[in-house]
Design a protein around this motif. Structure first.
Motif, PDB file in Angstrom:
ATOM      1  N   SER A  19       0.793  -1.210  -0.020  1.00 25.52           N
ATOM      2  CA  SER A  19       0.086   0.066   0.110  1.00 25.52           C
ATOM      3  C   SER A  19       0.864   1.310  -0.044  1.00 25.52           C
ATOM      4  CB  SER A  19      -0.973   0.103   1.220  1.00 25.52           C
ATOM      5  OG  SER A  19      -1.761   1.110   1.425  1.00 25.52           O
ATOM      6  N   VAL A  30      -4.697   3.975  -6.076  1.00 27.22           N
ATOM      7  CA  VAL A  30      -4.690   4.368  -4.833  1.00 27.22           C
ATOM      8  C   VAL A  30      -4.768   6.073  -4.652  1.00 27.22           C
ATOM      9  CG1 VAL A  30      -3.162   4.894  -2.940  1.00 27.22           C
ATOM     10  CG2 VAL A  30      -3.291   2.570  -4.126  1.00 27.22           C
ATOM     11  N   HIS A  94     -16.311   2.692  -0.496  1.00 29.28           N
ATOM     12  CA  HIS A  94     -14.947   2.309  -0.271  1.00 29.28           C
ATOM     13  C   HIS A  94     -14.502   2.167   1.112  1.00 29.28           C
ATOM     14  CE1 HIS A  94     -14.078   4.909  -4.287  1.00 29.28           C
ATOM     15  NE2 HIS A  94     -14.885   4.029  -4.336  1.00 29.28           N
ATOM     16  N   PHE A  97     -12.172  -1.253   2.068  1.00 34.81           N
ATOM     17  CA  PHE A  97     -10.871  -1.287   1.591  1.00 34.81           C
ATOM     18  C   PHE A  97      -9.932  -1.033   2.703  1.00 34.81           C
ATOM     19  CE2 PHE A  97     -13.320  -0.484  -2.591  1.00 34.81           C
ATOM     20  CZ  PHE A  97     -12.928  -1.776  -2.798  1.00 34.81           C
ATOM     21  N   PRO A  98      -9.819   0.145   3.605  1.00 34.47           N
ATOM     22  CA  PRO A  98      -8.645   0.198   4.541  1.00 34.47           C
ATOM     23  C   PRO A  98      -9.032  -0.781   5.736  1.00 34.47           C
ATOM     24  CG  PRO A  98     -10.328   2.066   4.383  1.00 34.47           C
ATOM     25  CD  PRO A  98     -10.620   1.344   2.989  1.00 34.47           C
ATOM     26  N   ILE A 100      -9.693  -3.910   5.080  1.00 34.69           N
ATOM     27  CA  ILE A 100      -9.031  -4.928   4.709  1.00 34.69           C
ATOM     28  C   ILE A 100      -7.491  -4.972   5.095  1.00 34.69           C
ATOM     29  CG2 ILE A 100      -8.371  -6.344   2.530  1.00 34.69           C
ATOM     30  CD1 ILE A 100     -11.103  -5.565   1.209  1.00 34.69           C
ATOM     31  N   TYR A 101      -6.965  -3.763   4.867  1.00 32.06           N
ATOM     32  CA  TYR A 101      -5.582  -3.788   5.095  1.00 32.06           C
ATOM     33  C   TYR A 101      -5.403  -3.515   6.908  1.00 32.06           C
ATOM     34  CZ  TYR A 101      -4.215  -2.823   0.290  1.00 32.06           C
ATOM     35  OH  TYR A 101      -3.874  -2.906  -1.059  1.00 32.06           O
TER      36      TYR A 101
END
Length: 113
Positions: A19, A30, A94, A97-98, A100-101
């Protein structure tokens, strides 16, 4: 350290490093959302550096556990801030998505304590 902790920590480091590199290399998937969320371009390199430092800190944590713990905490806080940024921009689709990280960083933190 258990095998699960090592695997999850390596996964978290790889994901955060990927990332961070994606920001440095200005990958469209990104930086385009960053622009849409209103994140100033001047902050992008700092955001990439924070993720990359977190990834490196997780790896260093294999030898200096307190560094790994602090790196995991930093990544969790970073991605929590990313979720808040996405929600403030009303880009609700969205938000996962963060998360998932963030998930492997949370798991690494939990498994290494």
């Amino acid at each position: 350290m258990s095998t699960a902790a090592v695997v999850v920590t390596v996964l978290a480091a790889l994901m955060a490093g990927f990332s961070g590199a994606s920001v440095f290399f200005r990958a469209a998937f990104v930086v385009q959302p960053l622009a849409e969320y209103g994140v100033p371009r001047a902050a992008w390199n700092w955001l990439g550096a924070a993720k990359t430092a977190g990834a490196l800190g997780l790896v260093v944590g294999f030898w200096v556990p307190v560094i790994g713990t602090l790196a995991a905490i930093g990544l969790v806080l970073y991605f929590a801030g990313a979720v808040i940024t996405v929600i403030r921009a009303r880009a609700y689709g969205h938000a996962p998505f963060p998360l998932i990280y963030m998930a492997p960083a949370v798991a690494a933190l939990a498994l290494t304590r």
